[in-house]
Design an enzyme around this catalytic site. Structure first.
Site, PDB file in Angstrom:
ATOM      1  N   GLU A  36       0.825  -1.207   0.000  1.00  0.00           N
ATOM      2  CA  GLU A  36       0.000   0.000   0.000  1.00  0.00           C
ATOM      3  C   GLU A  36       0.862   1.260   0.000  1.00  0.00           C
ATOM      4  O   GLU A  36       0.560   2.231  -0.678  1.00  0.00           O
ATOM      5  CB  GLU A  36      -0.920   0.022   1.231  1.00  0.00           C
ATOM      6  CG  GLU A  36      -2.123  -0.902   1.113  1.00  0.00           C
ATOM      7  CD  GLU A  36      -3.055  -0.499  -0.014  1.00  0.00           C
ATOM      8  OE1 GLU A  36      -3.287   0.700  -0.206  1.00  0.00           O
ATOM      9  OE2 GLU A  36      -3.529  -1.393  -0.734  1.00  0.00           O
ATOM     10  N   CYS A 198     -14.953   2.314 -20.377  1.00  0.00           N
ATOM     11  CA  CYS A 198     -16.308   2.284 -19.815  1.00  0.00           C
ATOM     12  C   CYS A 198     -17.094   1.059 -20.307  1.00  0.00           C
ATOM     13  O   CYS A 198     -17.922   0.523 -19.569  1.00  0.00           O
ATOM     14  CB  CYS A 198     -17.062   3.559 -20.175  1.00  0.00           C
ATOM     15  SG  CYS A 198     -16.235   5.037 -19.553  1.00  0.00           S
ATOM     16  N   CYS A 207     -23.261   5.420 -14.155  1.00  0.00           N
ATOM     17  CA  CYS A 207     -22.184   6.410 -13.976  1.00  0.00           C
ATOM     18  C   CYS A 207     -22.633   7.779 -14.509  1.00  0.00           C
ATOM     19  O   CYS A 207     -22.916   7.942 -15.695  1.00  0.00           O
ATOM     20  CB  CYS A 207     -20.944   5.945 -14.726  1.00  0.00           C
ATOM     21  SG  CYS A 207     -19.604   7.145 -14.647  1.00  0.00           S
TER      22      CYS A 207
HETATM   23  S1  SF4 Z   1     -16.853   4.573 -13.478  1.00  0.00           S
HETATM   24 FE1  SF4 Z   1     -17.799   5.685 -15.150  1.00  0.00          FE
HETATM   25  S2  SF4 Z   1     -16.111   6.753 -16.142  1.00  0.00           S
HETATM   26 FE2  SF4 Z   1     -15.223   5.155 -14.898  1.00  0.00          FE
HETATM   27  S3  SF4 Z   1     -14.987   3.439 -16.314  1.00  0.00           S
HETATM   28 FE3  SF4 Z   1     -16.939   3.181 -15.216  1.00  0.00          FE
HETATM   29  S4  SF4 Z   1     -18.415   4.117 -16.602  1.00  0.00           S
HETATM   30 FE4  SF4 Z   1     -16.431   4.844 -17.245  1.00  0.00          FE
END
Ligand code: SF4
Length: 346
Positions: A36, A198, A207
Site C-alpha cells: 500500500e 467504460c 455512472c
Molecule cells: S466509473 Fe464511469 S467513467 Fe469510470 S470506467 Fe466506469 S463508466 Fe467509465
C-alpha cells in the site's frame, strides 16, 4: 439514491479482478502494508520488482525494524517520495516496540502510525482484518468522483468530504476485503485516468460522468499556480580510479537521509572548484520537479587524481564504479551517475 455499487463491483472482481499480485498471495498485514505504501503515487508494474526485493530482504516487520535506514533507502532508490521509506522504517520500529510485533488491526489504531493515513489504514484494516471501513486512494477517488459526478479538486476539504461520504456509504459489510481490492483494481485497470474503458465497467449504466459525457471533468484538477524556480550546481568529484564522492543529506528536508552531490550556487562555481582539478566539465543541465518548486540543476564533473586531493566533507561516501550503492540516492544523483559513466576518465 442510485442502487449500491458493491454487488456489481464484486461480480466484476470475481471474473476480472487481479488476485495474483505478489502481496495478494496471503493478504497478510505486513506485505499488504508495504504494498500500500509503495503503491501511493506509483504504478503496480513499477512497484512489483521493488516489492519483491524488499520482502526478500525484510520478510518480517522485525527485519525491517532492525535494519539500518541507509539500507532501507537503498532498496527504495528509484521509487521516489523517500519520506515513505523513512516512515516505514520508523513505523516498523514502533510496531516492534509498542504493538508486540504485529500491525494493529483497527483503522483508528493504524492511523496513529507514521505514514499511514486514513485510506491506507482503511485498506489494511479492510483487506486483512475485514473491518467495514472505506478507502479513498487515487484510483478509488477517480471511480467515485466520476460515478457520482463529484466536482472539485479532491485536495480541497469540501470535495474530499463529499468523496469520503460516498465511499463510506457504498462500503458493504460483507466481503469488504474483496470490495476494497475490487475498487482499487477497477480504478487501476478500467476507470483509468486517460481513456477509461467504460464498455468494460460494471458501473457504466449508473455512472453520471459517463451519462453526461463529462468524464474528463472528474476528478477536478488542482488549480494551477506557477511554481517558483530555483537553481543549483552539483559538484561531482571523481578520482582517477573512477570513484565518485557523495554526501549524505540531513535527515529532514529534501532527499532527507539520501546521498547526493555537494551543491553550491551556480554563481559560486568558479571560487569553489578545487585547485587540484585536472579537468572540469559542465554536463548537460536538467530540471527536477518538486511538488512545490522547480529546481534547475547544473552538474559539474571535476576529475582529480586521488581522494586526498580534495578536503574531506562531513558524511561523505565514495561510490566505486560498477559497485551498486549500499545507501539510497537522490533521483538527480542517480541520473547524474549514469551520465558521468559516459565521460571517460582523463
Ligand atoms: S466509473 Fe464511469 S467513467 Fe469510470 S470506467 Fe466506469 S463508466 Fe467509465
Amino acid at each position: 439514491m442510485s442502487k449500491p455499487i458493491a454487488p456489481r463491483v464484486l461480480d466484476w472482481f470475481d471474473t476480472f479482478g487481479r488476485k495474483d499480485l505478489p502481496w495478494q498471495k496471503q493478504l497478510l498485514p505486513y506485505p499488504v502494508w508495504i504494498s500500500e505504501i509503495m503503491l501511493q503515487q506509483t504504478q503496480v508494474s513499477t512497484v512489483i520488482p521493488y516489492f519483491e526485493r524488499f520482502m526478500l530482504r525484510f520478510p518480517e516487520v522485525a527485519d525491517l525494524a532492525s535494519a539500518h535506514l541507509d539500507e532501507v533507502l537503498a532498496l527504495w532508490t528509484g521509487l521516489g517520495y523517500y519520506a515513505r521509506a523513512r516512515n516505514l522504517h520508523k513505523t516498523a520500529r514502533m510496531i516492534t516496540q509498542d504493538w508486540g510485533g504485529a500491525l494493529p488491526s483497527r483503522q483508528a489504531d493504524l492511523m496513529t502510525l507514521p505514514g499511514i493515513g486514513r485510506s491506507t489504514a482503511g485498506a489494511i484494516a479492510a483487506i486483512c482484518y475485514g473491518e467495514a471501513v472505506a478507502i479513498l486512494d487515487g484510483n478509488v477517488k477517480r471511480v467515485i468522483a466520476r460515478h457520482f459526478a463529484i466536482s472539485g479538486w479532491p485536495g480541497q476539504s469540501k470535495t474530499a468530504q463529499a468523496l469520503w461520504a460516498h465511499a463510506e456509504a457504498q462500503t458493504p459489510s460483507a466481503r469488504v476485503a474483496d470490495y476494497t481490492q475490487a475498487m482499487m483494481d477497477l480504478g487501476a485497470t478500467v476507470c483509468t485516468t486517460k481513456r477509461p474503458r467504460c464498455f468494460a465497467c460494471p458501473l457504466e449504466t449508473s455512472c453520471l460522468a459517463k451519462k453526461g459525457n463529462r468524464i474528463d471533468e472528474y476528478p477536478g484538477k488542482k488549480p494551477k499556480r506557477a511554481k517558483p524556480k530555483k537553481s543549483t550546481a552539483m559538484l561531482i568529484i571523481r578520482t582517477g580510479r573512477g570513484d565518485i564522492r557523495l554526501v549524505q543529506r540531513p535527515a529532514e528536508g529534501i532527499w532527507g537521509g539520501l546521498y547526493s552531490f555537494p551543491e553550491c550556487g551556480v554563481e559560486d562555481l568558479e571560487t569553489l572548484l578545487p585547485s587540484t582539478a585536472i579537468t572540469q566539465i559542465h554536463l548537460p543541465a536538467f530540471k527536477h520537479q518538486f511538488t512545490h518548486f522547480e529546481l534547475s540543476i547544473q552538474p559539474v564533473l571535476i576529475d582529480i587524481q586521488r581522494r586526498r586531493d580534495v578536503s574531506r566533507v562531513p558524511n561523505e561516501a565514495w561510490l566505486k564504479p560498477d559497485q551498486p550503492p549500499t545507501f539510497g540516492l537522490s533521483r538527480p544523483a542517480e541520473r547524474i551517475i549514469k551520465a558521468v559513466a559516459q565521460y571517460p576518465l582523463p
